[in-house]
Design a protein around this motif. Structure first.
Motif: not given
Lengths: 152, 152
Positions: B143-148
């Motif tokens: 899984s992957e989370e992109r943050r600003p």
DNA sequence: TTTGAAAAGTGATAACA
DNA sequence: TGTTATCACTTTTCAAA
């Protein structure tokens, strides 16, 4: 799962290159009327295939000249520690991407900093103190090329 | 390098979350007139800070359920072999990202495939045969989370 | 210089054939 | 799907702070 034809794929390919293109321009390119192209794009959004549009920023021009990829192995891998780790890592502003992976690492982080000194601060104060961290490997980004991939 | 104020950063932060927001809506949010917000965004583009807008696609819904990160060490690292390697890797459609890095690996590739069998084909036929490849390590994306990040 | 108001041009969205 | 119509947003112009 929704069925896509050639035109849908052509739309995705074109929009993958530049998401600012208008429905009219895309329609003209593909021999479609403007509303027809627009409806297809909306369909792709409603189907959840297009999930959004993101900015492409030049980190260097914003004063962030250093990007480092961290490969992290956890020391203890219970379910609780995964959640603790993810919550803590999400609170580090310098982290751009958190990838939970399977293989020689447990997590991969993309970290950006103003310079090497700034990166050292992030590494020592924020990353090394994350809950459950076992070991950390680092690779500095020299250059990067993003390609459309087989999706569009 | 262009000088940015609070409002510019607020604009970048807002657009980093969702690049489809209109200049009018952003202006209202930040207490700016619509043309003022629009001109600031255009200035950020002309300064090369905003380099474009890209689609966010759901790879799974397009039938690409497997994403793998490959860490590649080259066997021979002359200048010629770097260019050969990059040219060859750019011709593999399944490669979404090519990162030239410094550290324990020389390159990091993001590869997407329909399933594990499809990935094995890409790995054996395309990646292992790249010119100059020494060793290949793999990590499967869970899984992957992109943050600003700190940019916006 | 950067702003807001107004106007013109263009694209997005809806209704309908 | 295309045509037409309407509305919203973008982009330019211009005058003021």
């Amino acid at each position: 799962m929704i069925q896509l034809d050639e035109i849908d794929h052509a739309l995705l390919r074109a929009l993958s290159r530049d998401a600012t293109q208008t429905a009219g321009a895309l329609g003209r390119e593909l021999g479609l009327s403007q509303p027809a192209a627009w409806r297809r794009i909306r369909r792709l959004q409603e189907a959840g295939i297009i999930t959004g549009r993101k900015l492409d920023l030049d980190a260097g021009k914003l004063g962030f000249g250093v990007t480092v990829f961290l490969g992290i192995k956890l020391a203890t891998k219970g379910r609780v520690s995964l959640e603790d780790f993810e919550r803590a890592v999400s609170a580090i502003p310098e982290v751009q991407t958190v990838e939970h992976i399977l293989g020689m690492y447990d997590y991969r982080l993309r970290v950006t900093a103003r310079d090497i000194a700034d990166f050292e601060r992030v590494l020592r104060r924020r990353v090394m103190t994350l809950p459950g961290v076992g070991s950390v490997d680092a690779n500095v980004l020299l250059s990067e090329e993003r390609r459309p991939g087989p999706l569009g």
